[in-house]
Scaffold this active site. Structure first.
Site, PDB file in Angstrom:
ATOM      1  N   ASN A 354       0.834  -1.208   0.000  1.00 37.98           N
ATOM      2  CA  ASN A 354       0.000   0.000   0.000  1.00 37.98           C
ATOM      3  C   ASN A 354       0.867   1.256   0.000  1.00 37.98           C
ATOM      4  OD1 ASN A 354      -1.963   2.063   1.806  1.00 37.98           O
ATOM      5  ND2 ASN A 354      -3.011   0.811   0.286  1.00 37.98           N
ATOM      6  N   ARG A 399      -1.314   4.913   1.299  1.00 39.66           N
ATOM      7  CA  ARG A 399      -2.343   5.203   0.281  1.00 39.66           C
ATOM      8  C   ARG A 399      -3.732   5.230   0.916  1.00 39.66           C
ATOM      9  NH1 ARG A 399      -6.013   3.595  -3.626  1.00 39.66           N
ATOM     10  NH2 ARG A 399      -5.721   4.618  -5.655  1.00 39.66           N
ATOM     11  N   CYS A 400      -3.984   4.287   1.817  1.00 38.86           N
ATOM     12  CA  CYS A 400      -5.288   4.253   2.492  1.00 38.86           C
ATOM     13  C   CYS A 400      -5.560   5.544   3.266  1.00 38.86           C
ATOM     14  CB  CYS A 400      -5.351   3.083   3.463  1.00 38.86           C
ATOM     15  SG  CYS A 400      -5.328   1.453   2.706  1.00 38.86           S
ATOM     16  N   MET A 401      -4.513   6.137   3.825  1.00 40.58           N
ATOM     17  CA  MET A 401      -4.679   7.303   4.703  1.00 40.58           C
ATOM     18  C   MET A 401      -4.760   8.623   3.954  1.00 40.58           C
ATOM     19  SD  MET A 401      -2.239   6.545   7.986  1.00 40.58           S
ATOM     20  CE  MET A 401      -0.710   6.664   7.049  1.00 40.58           C
TER      21      MET A 401
END
Length: 410
Positions: A354, A399-401
């Site tokens: 990620n 990337r998620c954050m």
């Protein structure tokens, strides 16, 4: 500002990004309700905040403008009637405990300033916070150990999922899990009512009222003409098909949508937990999403003869499908954990795949994924590591954050 939202790739120089600093919602996690709230562990708030601040400052140091979800949401709700409408919708969608009058909870929330209101909604409302009238009904006298009138929203620091920038517009997403459904309501109000966005008539390619779920972790912008979307535990094939039809009928730049089927399990929650773009011709990948011979199910969606018909082409090779849509003769898939069965499983669990690209060949990663980070460097990628002991407990990486708002074209 010509376009307040502009994202035509995964790797173009990142100029503006949306984050959410972890807050009280994380402290309102308890072991009994972890599964319900989609967590595996309880982060330590002071440290997760320090790590998140370090992440944000790392982006600023590279010239990125950092916006915060909680600040934009508070700034969007300047009108009194708008505040009331927003609170009504939050309470309705949050299915606030029926044993307390909706009006009592509403009055309590509206007693706060805008900034406090947003923090309170995100953090959750505990039952011991509100004085209720004398209990006169049997259901009120029944002992109820559930501690909240309004559930906390601990997944909010993963801003990638509730909405996704696609070209000059965005999707405002219907989240699959009830614990996350309210999250995209913040972006709906920000886009409609925040002065940074409200006067620009930002296109909404798919809104949160669509009946099938889609989440931003599954939406990857490969280039100006192509997006990839994971068919995953959180994103429905029906939502992908609807989004593709909307894109093809309402704009003329995006011409292909790759629907990539991945195993439907928590470890592979979204496409970006197992596959991200790090350079023009380089991607990270978790080897376990491919079959023994590298085979997968990939469907290339293109415009059909009319608005409600798609041309769909099946492929079993991710490599070949990517080369076709990107116009490349060769590309590199960099395996998470170097392909070692133990290292890849361990580092993928901590989001080794990620990565957040902030420019072509420049990525932000968690420091704990040292095998994957070393391999990225060996492939010529500049790797900027951020602290991750507490951030990683939420099962999401850089990337998620982050929700890119503006990237330079490549």
């Amino acid at each position: 500002m010509k376009h307040p939202i502009h994202v035509t790739s995964e790797i173009g120089e990142l100029q503006t990004v949306l984050l959410k600093r972890p807050g009280k919602e994380v402290e309102n996690l308890t072991p009994d309700y972890l599964q319900q709230l989609l967590f595996d562990d309880i982060p330590y708030l002071p440290i997760i905040q320090k790590e998140h601040d370090y992440f944000a400052q790392t982006l600023r140091n590279r010239g990125v403008e950092v916006l915060y979800l909680e600040k934009l949401a508070a700034e969007a709700l300047v009108d009194k009637k708008l505040r009331e409408e927003f609170v009504d919708r939050i309470l309705k969608e949050g299915q606030a405990d029926v044993n307390v009058a909706h009006q009592t909870l509403k009055e309590y929330l509206l007693s706060f300033s805008n900034e406090e209101l947003i923090q309170k909604i995100m953090g959750g409302v505990r039952k011991n916070e509100i004085e209720t009238s004398k209990k006169t009904h049997l259901y009120e006298l029944m002992e109820d150990h559930y501690p909240f009138y309004l559930d906390p929203m601990p997944n909010l620091y993963f801003t990638r999922d509730p909405a996704a920038s696609v070209g000059d517009g965005l999707t405002i997403n219907k989240m699959r899990e009830p614990a996350r459904r309210r999250e995209s309501l913040f972006m709906e109000y920000i886009i409609k009512y925040h002065p940074r966005f409200s006067s620009h008539n930002v296109p909404i390619w798919l809104d949160r009222d669509y009946k099938f779920p889609i989440e931003g972790g599954d939406e990857l912008i490969l280039n100006e003409e192509t997006i990839a979307i994971g068919v995953s535990a959180r994103t429905s094939a029906k939502a992908i098909e609807r989004l593709a039809k909307n894109l093809f009928s309402r704009q003329n730049k995006i011409k292909k949508v790759l629907a990539i089927e991945i195993p439907k399990c928590r470890a592979f929650m979204h496409l970006d937990t197992v596959f991200t773009m790090v350079d023009y011709d380089k991607f990270t990948i978790h080897p376990a999403i491919q079959g023994p011979k590298g085979n997968m199910n990939i469907y290339i969606l293109e415009k059909g003869p009319d608005e409600e018909t798609l041309k769909i082409t099946h492929s079993t090779s991710l490599m070949e499908a990517l080369k076709e849509v990107l116009g490349l003769s060769e590309l590199v898939l960099i395996p998470c954990g170097g392909g070692d069965v133990i290292a890849s499983a361990r580092e993928q669990w901590n989001d080794g795949s990620n990565t957040l690209a902030i420019a072509p060949g420049v990525v932000v990663t968690y420091d704990r994924n040292y095998v994957s980070n070393t391999l990225l460097r060996e492939h010529g990628i500049e790797v900027i590591e951020v602290l991750s002991s507490e951030l990683s407990r939420g099962r999401g990486g850089p990337r998620c954050m982050s929700m890119p708002i503006v990237r330079k074209d490549i």
